[in-house]
Write a protein that holds these residues in place. Sequence first.
Motif, PDB file in Angstrom:
ATOM      1  N   ASP A 282       0.834  -1.191   0.078  1.00 46.66           N
ATOM      2  CA  ASP A 282       0.234  -0.026   0.070  1.00 46.66           C
ATOM      3  C   ASP A 282       1.015   1.204  -0.200  1.00 46.66           C
ATOM      4  O   ASP A 282       1.758   1.413   0.856  1.00 46.66           O
ATOM      5  N   LEU A 283       0.712   1.966  -0.844  1.00 46.59           N
ATOM      6  CA  LEU A 283       1.358   3.441  -0.929  1.00 46.59           C
ATOM      7  C   LEU A 283       0.500   4.535  -0.198  1.00 46.59           C
ATOM      8  O   LEU A 283      -0.337   4.700  -0.379  1.00 46.59           O
TER       9      LEU A 283
ATOM     10  N   SER B 214      -8.769   0.832   0.859  1.00 41.37           N
ATOM     11  CA  SER B 214      -8.632   1.591   1.987  1.00 41.37           C
ATOM     12  C   SER B 214      -9.552   1.426   3.098  1.00 41.37           C
ATOM     13  O   SER B 214      -9.650   1.825   4.147  1.00 41.37           O
ATOM     14  N   ARG B 215     -11.056   1.126   2.377  1.00 43.60           N
ATOM     15  CA  ARG B 215     -12.067   1.037   3.534  1.00 43.60           C
ATOM     16  C   ARG B 215     -12.760   0.081   3.476  1.00 43.60           C
ATOM     17  O   ARG B 215     -13.776  -0.089   4.251  1.00 43.60           O
TER      18      ARG B 215
ATOM     19  N   ALA C  79      -4.131   1.174   9.570  1.00 44.91           N
ATOM     20  CA  ALA C  79      -5.059   1.281   8.309  1.00 44.91           C
ATOM     21  C   ALA C  79      -4.099   0.981   6.936  1.00 44.91           C
ATOM     22  O   ALA C  79      -4.745   0.412   5.982  1.00 44.91           O
ATOM     23  N   ASP C  80      -2.862   1.274   7.027  1.00 39.56           N
ATOM     24  CA  ASP C  80      -2.301   1.017   5.731  1.00 39.56           C
ATOM     25  C   ASP C  80      -1.784  -0.555   5.578  1.00 39.56           C
ATOM     26  O   ASP C  80      -1.826  -0.677   4.503  1.00 39.56           O
ATOM     27  N   ALA C  81      -1.662  -1.221   6.731  1.00 36.32           N
ATOM     28  CA  ALA C  81      -1.408  -2.602   6.730  1.00 36.32           C
ATOM     29  C   ALA C  81      -2.807  -3.300   6.206  1.00 36.32           C
ATOM     30  O   ALA C  81      -2.595  -4.226   5.339  1.00 36.32           O
ATOM     31  N   ASN C  82      -3.789  -2.724   6.675  1.00 34.82           N
ATOM     32  CA  ASN C  82      -5.153  -3.293   6.209  1.00 34.82           C
ATOM     33  C   ASN C  82      -5.502  -3.314   4.915  1.00 34.82           C
ATOM     34  O   ASN C  82      -5.971  -4.106   4.321  1.00 34.82           O
ATOM     35  N   ALA C  83      -5.077  -1.927   4.275  1.00 35.22           N
ATOM     36  CA  ALA C  83      -5.093  -1.711   2.823  1.00 35.22           C
ATOM     37  C   ALA C  83      -4.130  -2.612   1.801  1.00 35.22           C
ATOM     38  O   ALA C  83      -4.690  -3.514   0.980  1.00 35.22           O
TER      39      ALA C  83
ATOM     40  N   ASN D  33      -5.567  -5.976   1.849  1.00 29.18           N
ATOM     41  CA  ASN D  33      -6.762  -6.259   0.791  1.00 29.18           C
ATOM     42  C   ASN D  33      -6.224  -6.043  -0.682  1.00 29.18           C
ATOM     43  O   ASN D  33      -6.629  -6.783  -1.450  1.00 29.18           O
ATOM     44  N   ILE D  34      -5.195  -5.347  -1.032  1.00 28.15           N
ATOM     45  CA  ILE D  34      -4.463  -5.309  -2.046  1.00 28.15           C
ATOM     46  C   ILE D  34      -4.090  -6.694  -2.367  1.00 28.15           C
ATOM     47  O   ILE D  34      -4.091  -7.169  -3.575  1.00 28.15           O
TER      48      ILE D  34
END
Length: 413
Positions: free
Chosen positions: A199-200, A354-355, A385-389, A392-393
């Motif tokens: 995630d960037l 991200s959500r 939040a970034d790790a979660n995103a 998901n990616i």
Amino acid sequence: MKNMKTRQAVKFRLVPTSVQEELLSRHAGCVRFVWNKALDLQTRRLEAGIPLLSYGDLARLLTLWRSSEEYGFLSNGPAQPQQQTLKNLDRGVWEALDRTNSKRFPRFKKKGCGDSLRYPDPLQVKLDLSTRDQEGRTVLPRIFLPKVGWVKVRVSRPIEGDLKNATVIRKAGRWSVSLQTETEIPEPVALTRPVIGLDLGVVSFATTSDGTRIHPDPDGVEALKRAEKKLVREQRKLSRKYRKGPKSRNFRKQKIRVARAHERVANMRLDFLHKASTAIGETQAVVYVEDLKIRNLTRSARGARENPGRKVRQKSGLNRSILSRGWGTFLSLLEYKLSRRGGCLVRVDPRNTSRTCFVCGHVSPENRKTQEAFVCVACGHAENADANAARNILRAGQARSACSEAKTSESAV
Ligand SMILES: [Zn+2]
């Protein structure tokens, strides 16, 4: 399976002293002289219908010339670039005589036109990449050239692999060196390959699906900020000097200072992007990442993430210039580094990554409590939040490749 080898070349500006410049100029002159003299000999033989001299003959002649009274000045220059030019000439002549291709016959070289010195033996050329001297002052790296000595060189990118040869070239009055290196590519990665999502972000430059944050070290960020401030200062000075006289000597001098400050900032930025991409490129096989093109299109939908406001930027200490222009370059560097090891970079649609809650799949902007904290309103899952995103990616990417694999096997049936 045997390891494969690849060659790549990097080109850097040389910063010779005026004495060294004079030497390089003379050495290039010697190479040109050898080329022209040998070409003259071969042309005469061709015209008279006498067999051409082989490269071995020419090389023996060169040894004679270098020790003769008439052409003894040649021995002021290094021998290997002179031998190399004979090799090039020999190849050039034979290629031109070979009627299966349309290569033109070698021509006589004029002074100052395409001056170059090729050092084919890496043992004769030494690199000193240290950027600090014994007293701890910043210095430029150096390259040792035979019969010239240590010449300063602006190394603007990391040099990877073993040095194979070096070529010094003069273009538009400026000297540069092209270094050819060889790297070994390990055998293709086995089937169980490390796979991550990436995630960037704004708070961290990038976060991987296993929670690792990729971030420039604080010292590096500070140094970059200083360099950028200096650039702004120098640019202001430039405009003041322009008003006083756009053709003045001072203006021209200032222009050079601005160009140097620019180069410094660009190099520092690139240096970080190289380090970050190497770290991932050398440990992973498949990296799933947001497709920046789609991401930019859906910018407004993701609102808060792309426009985090001043506070976040300050808090993260992350430099804006790394963020704003770095992602694209970072991804191309990463893609290159992965592919060299048999891995690949896969771009996936970033929508909702991200959500969406990684655990239960609930999609809501409410899940994003703050810039950093993700708390699912449905199941209560809490994570960075970034790790979660990034997770998901990863999942989106794996779903996509499973899908394309299924399609391939269907079409095969
Ligand atoms: Zn949930």
